[in-house]
Write an enzyme that holds these catalytic residues in place. Structure first.
Site, mmCIF file in Angstrom:
data_model
loop_
_atom_site.group_PDB
_atom_site.id
_atom_site.type_symbol
_atom_site.label_atom_id
_atom_site.label_comp_id
_atom_site.label_asym_id
_atom_site.label_seq_id
_atom_site.Cartn_x
_atom_site.Cartn_y
_atom_site.Cartn_z
ATOM 1 N N CYS A 144 1.025 -2.825 -14.708
ATOM 2 C CA CYS A 144 2.439 -2.637 -15.027
ATOM 3 C C CYS A 144 2.787 -3.124 -16.442
ATOM 4 O O CYS A 144 3.398 -2.407 -17.232
ATOM 5 C CB CYS A 144 3.302 -3.339 -13.990
ATOM 6 N N HIS A 220 11.852 -10.429 -10.144
ATOM 7 C CA HIS A 220 12.519 -9.211 -10.595
ATOM 8 C C HIS A 220 12.139 -8.784 -12.004
ATOM 9 O O HIS A 220 12.993 -8.593 -12.853
ATOM 10 C CB HIS A 220 14.041 -9.384 -10.495
HETATM 11 N N1 LIG Z 1 2.722 -4.712 -7.191
HETATM 12 C C1 LIG Z 1 2.818 -4.450 -8.487
HETATM 13 O O1 LIG Z 1 3.736 -4.899 -9.138
HETATM 14 C C2 LIG Z 1 1.767 -3.576 -9.167
HETATM 15 C C3 LIG Z 1 2.079 -3.003 -10.407
HETATM 16 C C4 LIG Z 1 1.168 -2.152 -11.030
HETATM 17 C C5 LIG Z 1 -0.077 -1.923 -10.437
HETATM 18 N N2 LIG Z 1 -0.380 -2.506 -9.240
HETATM 19 C C6 LIG Z 1 -1.699 -2.197 -8.656
HETATM 20 O O2 LIG Z 1 -1.515 -1.230 -7.614
HETATM 21 C C7 LIG Z 1 -2.489 -1.427 -6.590
HETATM 22 C C8 LIG Z 1 -1.765 -1.631 -5.270
HETATM 23 O O3 LIG Z 1 -0.966 -2.801 -5.360
HETATM 24 P P1 LIG Z 1 0.305 -3.035 -4.416
HETATM 25 O O4 LIG Z 1 1.086 -4.116 -5.025
HETATM 26 O O5 LIG Z 1 0.943 -1.723 -4.137
HETATM 27 O O6 LIG Z 1 -0.423 -3.599 -3.099
HETATM 28 P P2 LIG Z 1 0.170 -3.691 -1.620
HETATM 29 O O7 LIG Z 1 -0.574 -4.804 -0.955
HETATM 30 O O8 LIG Z 1 1.658 -3.684 -1.620
HETATM 31 O O9 LIG Z 1 -0.296 -2.289 -0.961
HETATM 32 C C9 LIG Z 1 -1.630 -1.981 -0.681
HETATM 33 C C10 LIG Z 1 -1.643 -1.159 0.599
HETATM 34 O O10 LIG Z 1 -2.961 -0.660 0.824
HETATM 35 C C11 LIG Z 1 -3.215 -0.717 2.212
HETATM 36 N N3 LIG Z 1 -4.660 -0.634 2.435
HETATM 37 C C12 LIG Z 1 -5.595 -1.618 2.467
HETATM 38 N N4 LIG Z 1 -6.824 -1.099 2.677
HETATM 39 C C13 LIG Z 1 -6.653 0.254 2.750
HETATM 40 C C14 LIG Z 1 -7.557 1.342 2.940
HETATM 41 N N5 LIG Z 1 -8.870 1.151 3.106
HETATM 42 N N6 LIG Z 1 -7.047 2.603 2.944
HETATM 43 C C15 LIG Z 1 -5.700 2.828 2.819
HETATM 44 N N7 LIG Z 1 -4.807 1.821 2.641
HETATM 45 C C16 LIG Z 1 -5.297 0.561 2.609
HETATM 46 C C17 LIG Z 1 -2.555 -2.033 2.664
HETATM 47 O O11 LIG Z 1 -2.320 -2.047 4.057
HETATM 48 C C18 LIG Z 1 -1.269 -1.997 1.846
HETATM 49 O O12 LIG Z 1 -0.212 -1.341 2.533
HETATM 50 C C19 LIG Z 1 -3.349 -2.614 -7.037
HETATM 51 O O13 LIG Z 1 -4.472 -2.101 -7.735
HETATM 52 C C20 LIG Z 1 -2.429 -3.352 -7.994
HETATM 53 O O14 LIG Z 1 -3.140 -4.135 -8.913
HETATM 54 C C21 LIG Z 1 0.534 -3.309 -8.578
#
Ligand SMILES: NC(=O)c1ccc[n+]([C@@H]2O[C@H](COP(=O)([O-])OP(=O)(O)OC[C@H]3O[C@@H](n4cnc5c(N)ncnc54)[C@H](O)[C@@H]3O)[C@@H](O)[C@H]2O)c1
Length: 343
Positions: A144, A220
């Site tokens: 992000c 936030h």
């Molecule tokens: N949260 C943020 O602010 C943010 C910002 C930019 C990028 N990211 C990146 O995005 C990615 C996801 O992060 P997030 O914050 O959305 O995580 P999150 O924990 O909110 O969501 C991940 C989801 O994946 C699911 N999951 C786990 N194993 C799985 C599988 N084998 N198949 C399908 N679903 C599965 C989990 O149950 C969960 O609902 C990461 O790589 C993170 O670094 C996050």
């Protein structure tokens, strides 16, 4: 070209927003989303009448979902066979495992910032290196902070060139609703250089970048202050014009009441944006200052939603939907309702 069929693995913070983003694109079709358990986003999907089909990523644990009465359309493997490209927004590290399924069926995939760089052929940003993604099978998006930072740096770089960037990131420690980081009242300094500066140099190798990151107990939005050395001298007014012309950068003023990250979050809610999301980074007009040739400014990064537009650009590049950055980003912006006039 018919509509590009897209699936989303991982319906968490990022996955649910990617699903909404795809659904908003007139030239893409969201086939379904996959997850493993009845998490709160999955329960919210269920209680809102299943606008998207849900697939299970762990078929042997399908009962976790069906026991709650949640309809399951099939398995992740079945979803993959119905799509042209997958968004993988699973918990960091899982995407590399899921890649085996995508490879098995010759399906392209777009991974998120938490995966290691070697999961993909191209480390992608819709504005900085769109053309590198054209036709690629596996792309990884920047995190992000890096997504927002690169938008701002690329905006200046294309006009006057940028030699050097030095940043300080004041990083929100968790997303709204998270409890796993505890109830904190402290700042934590991370080792330098931060990965966002290193990632910027991977995508924009002609720029020397470094920086420091400090975790703060807020949810936030992050704030990044940047000191940028442009190749040509630019005035504050010229910089402001560049930011104002960028469809994914919103210029805000302290004088108008945008006092910090929380003002922007509240403003997005007041606008009625779903979940209080904002696709734009915000630049504070009053934060722009010059020191000799260098310019310094502060941007706000809405971490949960900022990466969605560049992810959609990645599909456009990977599937050859548009051949140039301008065409690709313009389409994404149009469908997300952020198609401001570009110069
Ligand atoms: N949260 C943020 O602010 C943010 C910002 C930019 C990028 N990211 C990146 O995005 C990615 C996801 O992060 P997030 O914050 O959305 O995580 P999150 O924990 O909110 O969501 C991940 C989801 O994946 C699911 N999951 C786990 N194993 C799985 C599988 N084998 N198949 C399908 N679903 C599965 C989990 O149950 C969960 O609902 C990461 O790589 C993170 O670094 C996050």
């Amino acid at each position: 070209m018919g509509k590009i069929k897209v699936g989303v693995a991982g319906y968490g913070v990022i996955g649910q927003r990617l699903a909404d983003g795809v659904a908003a694109q007139g030239d893409m079709e969201l086939v379904g989303v996959a997850d493993v358990a009845p998490t709160l986003p999955v329960m919210a999907l269920f209680e809102s009448g299943m606008p998207y089909d849900l697939y299970t990523a762990v078929p042997e644990k399908i009962n976790l979902l069906t026991d709650k009465g949640i309809p399951v359309a099939g398995t992740l493997e079945e979803l993959v066979q119905k799509v042209d490209i997958m968004f993988d927004a699973t918990s960091a590290g899982i995407g590399a495992k899921n890649k085996e399924i995508y490879k098995k069926y010759g399906v392209k995939a777009v991974f998120q910032g938490g995966e290691s760089n070697d999961v993909a052929d191209v480390f992608f940003h819709g504005y900085a290196n769109y053309e590198k993604g054209i036709g690629a099978d596996y792309l990884k998006l920047t995190s992000c902070n890096t997504t927002g930072l690169i938008r701002a740096v690329d905006c200046i770089d294309r006009k006057v060139g940028v030699e050097k960037v030095a940043i300080t990131i004041i990083r929100r420690v968790a997303d709204p609703g998270d409890y796993h980081r505890g109830l904190t009242n402290a700042l934590q300094v991370a080792p330098a250089p931060n990965h966002q500066a290193v990632d910027l140099m991977t995508i924009m190798p002609h720029i020397d970048a470094t920086g420091i990151l400090v975790h703060t107990p807020v949810t936030h939005g992050h704030i990044i202050t940047s000191v940028i050395t442009p190749k040509e001298d630019i005035s504050k007014e010229e910089l402001l014009e560049m930011f104002e012309a960028h469809p994914r950068i919103k210029v805000v003023r302290l004088a108008d009441g945008f006092l910090g990250n929380a003002s922007l979050f509240k403003y997005a809610r007041d606008l009625g944006n779903k979940r209080g999301d904002m696709y734009e980074i915000a630049v504070w007009e009053e934060s722009i200052v010059k020191s000799g040739k260098d310019v310094m400014f502060a941007i706000n990064i809405p971490q949960e939603s900022v990466v969605i537009p560049e992810n959609l650009d990645a599909i456009r590049a990977a599937c050859g939907m548009q051949a140039t950055r301008d065409e690709g980003t313009t389409e994404t912006n149009k469908y997300l309702g952020m198609a401001y006039t570009r110069e």
